[in-house]
Design an enzyme around this catalytic site. Structure first.
Site, short mmCIF file in Angstrom:
data_model
loop_
_atom_site.label_atom_id
_atom_site.label_comp_id
_atom_site.label_asym_id
_atom_site.label_seq_id
_atom_site.Cartn_x
_atom_site.Cartn_y
_atom_site.Cartn_z
N GLU A 76 0.81 -1.27 -0.08
CA GLU A 76 0.03 0.00 -0.19
C GLU A 76 0.88 1.25 -0.12
OE1 GLU A 76 -2.39 0.16 3.67
OE2 GLU A 76 -3.08 2.20 3.13
N ASP B 6 -1.49 -1.46 5.98
CA ASP B 6 -1.25 -1.06 7.31
C ASP B 6 -2.48 -1.61 8.02
OD1 ASP B 6 0.78 0.89 7.60
OD2 ASP B 6 -0.48 2.41 6.43
N ASP C 46 -4.54 -0.56 10.00
CA ASP C 46 -5.87 0.34 10.16
C ASP C 46 -6.87 0.22 9.37
OD1 ASP C 46 -4.90 1.32 7.89
OD2 ASP C 46 -4.07 3.45 8.52
N ASP D 262 -8.15 2.02 6.88
CA ASP D 262 -7.85 2.06 5.17
C ASP D 262 -6.96 0.83 4.84
OD1 ASP D 262 -9.03 4.40 4.54
OD2 ASP D 262 -6.96 5.58 4.57
#
Ligand code: 1YM
Length: 640
Positions: free
Chosen positions: A431, A504, A506, A508
């Site tokens: 990413e 990640d 998280d 997103d």
């Protein structure tokens, strides 16, 4: 029995020899002696009732699996004839049950299932049964004949009582011979699927199926469809989204050949065309199907041109384009069908092609003219399919050309590894550009390839193949994998045996992960099934004490680790940064180095579970998406 033997003449002996041959080589007559062959017996008997229905005399058929694994088939047709048959000197019903292929010979004219593909006749069932009882209701009398041991008459045809003049029909009960079949256990579901199909194919015919093995009080299930094959189409489409409300039904007849078709388009990309001749599924199509397909392609093209939906410069729509999303049943009733091909699954009669074309053209043209709104929706569906076809072809050419190049740096994106043996190669889908940069620096360049992904991957659940393929990121992924997609997909060509999604920890990151999994699920499912897809697990915390550095994946692990330290240990705890903020060394150590990293294999189960979430979150329907977000409020900031 003894008495009767004395009267046997040469014909009788031949008869018994005939059935003996069936017992010696049952495979020749019914294919196999496994569970499939066992069910074949039921269809041989039922086919005679269906023929009677096709002839217009039978309205009700009842099939019962009895205690002890015998089966009863009962119909309200004319009843098998009971008079003496001139060739055999015994009654016709006894002849039908003891002379090989006798059934067909007496019929003459009419539409026959039994004359078709497998029609070996009732005598074969008799030959392969330990006992058979036949009861005929006809002209006010009830007749009975009983056979045992592979077709030996133990009770010649006898009048056993009277019935009302308007009652007629045939009831047959048989018990398959356990010495012949591997199993004698009938499967209710198997019978039900075909019974339902027969009911759809013969509108107005009531077929009841019942299982009395465990409990004799059941009423069974009744299949009766006044709408015939139109209802069949509705049934097939019951969980799909039709793009026009009514099923289109067209029918015509010439020279005693009845031709019928029912169709409806749905929003998906599949095609479901099933064709039948005299209720027999013609798996390999044939002239009836060809006639319809030809006419459908021609008519949709004509309509599209006439209404300027398809411009002069546009290529014509192909046969494949016009069948996308199509559910269609083609049913032909023919007095003399010719079945061709290795498995006899193809109709060969050439006159049917013309009839099918004519009936379909006339009817469908009228439908298009009378329903301009539906016509436009259907034509646009075909045009969309054509666009996808052209785009997919372009993308294929593009990805093919690229994979021929030296792929060290194709598309300016993939940073490939040096090793070529897929079993040791890994590709990281990373990413963001900055994490991508660190990953490139921190990788093992022999075996680890890096593909940085910019921004969000296109949502392929919503996008059609053509749009998906016009997406730069997706094309690069396809090219990098090397497998091709769709019909050209080849797992052996996969260039990496570890595909590692590195995002990640998280919201997103998990969103991008779901998008990638959607992509794999739709286009590369075998890669997931083969266990080649992984998720990297970047740590959430770093714990330092003395010279030791320990990375942990979550709070739970952190607490467990801290508890394991001796009480006076001094330590520092750091919450890890996002992938993009780690330097090359950190990224390597925490997430990429095969000695220290943690990978999670993505299983098919993950995907199946994810599928529901995919559809909820990614599909066209907004309501489930809203509900899901409401139920999972922490994720409400996910931008879908
Ligand atoms: C439960 C099984 O076999 N029904 C049945 C069979 C026949 C007839 C009616 C029938 C056919 C004809 C004339 C005809 C059969 N007849 C023959 C044969 N149910 C079941 N119902 N009358 C009655 O085809 O002309 C074979 S099957 F050869 F005797 F005509």
């Amino acid at each position: 029995m003894e008495e009767k033997t004395e009267h046997y003449d040469a014909t009788d002996i031949q008869v018994l020899e005939g059935l003996e041959a069936v017992r010696k080589r049952p495979g020749m007559y019914i294919g196999t002696t496994d569970v499939k062959g066992l069910h074949h017996l039921v269809w041989e008997i039922v086919d005679n009732s269906i023929d009677e229905a096709l002839a217009g005399y039978c309205k009700n058929i009842e099939i019962v699996i009895n205690k002890g694994n015998s089966v009863t088939v009962k119909d309200d047709g004319r009843g098998i004839p009971v008079g003496i048959h001139p060739k055999t000197g015994i009654s016709t019903v006894e002849t039908v049950y003891t002379v090989l292929h006798a059934g067909g010979k007496f019929g003459g004219g009419g539409y026959k299932v039994s004359g078709g593909l497998h029609g070996v006749g009732a005598s074969v069932v008799n030959a392969l049964s330990s006992w058979v009882n036949v009861t005929v209701y006809k002209e006010g009398k009830i007749y009975e004949v009983k056979f045992e041991n592979g077709g030996k008459i133990v009770k010649p045809l006898t009048v056993i009582g009277d019935c009302s003049q308007d009652r007629s029909g045939t009831t047959v009960t048989f018990k398959p011979d356990e010495d012949i079949f591997d199993t004698d256990i009938f499967d209710y579901e198997t019978l039900k699927v075909r019974v339902r199909e027969l009911a759809f194919l013969n509108k107005g015919l009531r077929i009841t199926l019942r299982d009395d093995r465990d409990n004799e009080d059941t009423t069974g299930e009744t299949f009766l469809y006044e709408g015939g094959i139109s209802e069949y189409v509705k049934y097939i489409n019951r969980n799909k989204t039709p793009i026009h409300d009514e099923v289109i039904h067209l029918q015509g007849e010439e020279d005693n050949i009845i031709f019928e078709v029912a169709m409806q388009y749905t929003s998906d990309e599949g095609t479901r065309i099933y064709s039948f001749v005299n209720n027999i599924n013609t798996h390999d199509g044939g002239t009836h199907e060809e006639g319809v397909r030809r006419a459908l392609t021609r008519l949709i093209n004509n309509y599209a041109r006439k209404n300027n939906l398809l411009k002069e410069k546009d290529e014509p729509l192909s046969g494949d384009d016009v069948k996308e999303g199509l559910t269609m049943i083609v049913s032909c009733k023919h007095p003399n069908p010719q079945f061709e091909g290795q498995t006899k699954g193809r109709l060969g009669n050439s006159e049917v092609r013309k009839l099918a074309d004519n009936v379909f053209s006339e009817g469908f043209e009228r439908f298009l003219l009378e329903n301009p709104e539906k016509a436009r929706i259907i034509v646009e569906k075909s045009m969309l399919a054509a666009r996808a076809r052209v785009a997919a072809k372009k993308a294929r050419e593009l990805t093919r050309r690229k994979s021929d190049l030296d792929v060290i740096n194709f598309g300016g994106k993939l940073v490939d590894c040096k090793e070529k043996d897929p079993s040791v190669c890994e590709i990281f889908l990373v990413e963001g550009d900055s994490a991508g940069g660190s990953a490139i620096k921190g990788r093992n360049s022999m075996t680890q390839a890096i593909l940085p992904l910019r921004g969000k991957i296109l949502n392929v659940e919503k996008a059609r193949l053509d749009r998906a393929l016009s997406n730069e990121e997706i094309r690069t992924i396809i090219t990098a994998f090397g497998t091709g997609i769709g019909q050209e997909f080849n797992l052996d060509k996969l260039r990496y045996h570890k595909i590692i999604i590195m995002t990640d920890a998280d919201v997103d990151g998990s969103h991008i992960r779901v998008l990638l999994l959607t992509l794999f699920y739709r286009f590369f499912r075998p890669i997931v099934e083969a266990g080649y897809v992984y998720a990297a697990q970047p740590p959430l915390y770093c714990i330092k004490h003395g010279k030791t550095i320990k990375y942990v994946l979550n709070e739970e692990e952190r607490d467990r680790y801290l508890a394991s330290l001796s009480p006076n240990t001094k330590y520092d705890i750091m919450r890890m940064k996002g992938l993009g903020e780690m330097d090359a060394e950190e990224l390597n150590e925490t997430t990429m180095d095969i000695n220290t990293r943690v990978l999670r294999k993505i299983t098919v189960d993950d995907i199946v579970q994810a599928d529901e979430v995919f559809s909820k979150l990614m599909g066209e329907d907004v309501e489930p998406r809203r509900l899901f977000i409401e139920e999972n409020a922490t994720y409400a900031n996910v931008d879908i």
